[in-house]
Design an enzyme around this catalytic site. Sequence first.
Site, mmCIF file in Angstrom:
data_model
loop_
_atom_site.group_PDB
_atom_site.id
_atom_site.type_symbol
_atom_site.label_atom_id
_atom_site.label_comp_id
_atom_site.label_asym_id
_atom_site.label_seq_id
_atom_site.Cartn_x
_atom_site.Cartn_y
_atom_site.Cartn_z
ATOM 1 N N ILE A 163 0.897 -1.164 0.000
ATOM 2 C CA ILE A 163 0.000 0.000 0.000
ATOM 3 C C ILE A 163 0.927 1.203 0.000
ATOM 4 C CG2 ILE A 163 -1.682 1.342 1.309
ATOM 5 C CD1 ILE A 163 -2.974 -1.192 2.134
ATOM 6 N N PRO A 164 0.931 1.918 -1.133
ATOM 7 C CA PRO A 164 2.049 2.854 -1.367
ATOM 8 C C PRO A 164 1.942 4.178 -0.620
ATOM 9 C CG PRO A 164 0.564 2.865 -3.240
ATOM 10 C CD PRO A 164 0.004 1.856 -2.272
ATOM 11 N N CYS A 165 2.026 4.130 0.696
ATOM 12 C CA CYS A 165 1.997 5.379 1.467
ATOM 13 C C CYS A 165 3.252 6.210 1.167
ATOM 14 C CB CYS A 165 1.853 5.114 2.960
ATOM 15 S SG CYS A 165 3.140 4.096 3.660
ATOM 16 N N HIS A 166 4.270 5.570 0.601
ATOM 17 C CA HIS A 166 5.483 6.317 0.223
ATOM 18 C C HIS A 166 5.229 7.257 -0.956
ATOM 19 C CE1 HIS A 166 5.556 2.530 -2.153
ATOM 20 N NE2 HIS A 166 6.041 3.287 -3.112
#
Length: 348
Positions: free
Chosen positions: A315-318
């Site tokens: 989950i690309p919170c970056h």
Amino acid sequence: MIKAEIQQEYYQALINKNPAYEGIFYVGVKTTGVFCRPTCPARKPKFENCEFFETAQQALLASFRPCQRCRPLSHPNHVSELVRRLVEAVEENPSRRWKDKDFQELSVDASTARRQFKKRFGMTFVGYARARRMGLAMKQIRKGDAVIEAQLEAGYESSSGFRDAFSRIMGAAPTLLGEKSILKASWIDTKLGPMIAIADEAALYLLEFVDRRGLEREVECLRQKTKSAIIPGITPPIHSIEKELHAYFEGQLKEFKTSLFFWSSPFQKRVWEELQKIPFGETRSYAQLATTIGKPSAFRAVANANGANPFAIIIPCHRVINTNGDLGGYGGGIARKKWLINHEKKGV
Ligand SMILES: [Zn+2]
């Protein structure tokens, strides 16, 4: 992981006690469980018993303890008395969590300790103690499930090693097999450092960098919410994510297909679903994300949910950054966030 030819180079430097390699690598010795600097005066191990690391922290996370002779955590020619005392204090009880009042007992000023450690090793004392603690726990995970399965059969009561280290982080062991649901934890090496994956037979529950700040709290939260015991082992979702991560780091995968189990609040779930819609190679600001969710004023809540993401990379919170273009925060550290964004910008 360090390439085979570089490992050979490091091994030569180790045999020659080459001071030019000080600070370049550390060596963990599997037979003794200690890690050394290249110039250690102790008898040199065989190549097959060596594990090489580029930072002291990685050696700690791999459950090695600092060598008493070469003191890999002290600057060459300059052993700080304070640092030496603190390292010894950790070794007396490596699974302890340090608080400010513990420093008072040692008559050490917490901020001085923080500064000196940071200057010498690029990590704080608390970071050091955490890496050592996590390393001990992770040792069980790295050994795989064989040991723990045997302990399960024998009953946990008798296995003090498991209780001392692993269970402090992964929670109390099940008293009877089958009493609660069981999640399995596994260690995955990546280009950006070791990660821990936790899953049941059907879905993944957590994927994090082992040195992530707050990981112990996160695992505790997972354990309580799912009423599970966590033991080392491998399940199909762990196999799947290991393969997918490898492809991702090789630049061959944009979207993860491993099934995830969301054990969060509905609001967090909503934020994470929205995060998954940010295309590979692109970024969004926290404000944009809040607007997409229809809560433009709930900027802070959105940022918090973003930070609480238990599925690093997947989950690309970056991909969420500050409105002014600054990278903003990242649980796994800014250097990793930067690396991930650049990696994805290169495309697949
Ligand atoms: Zn040594």
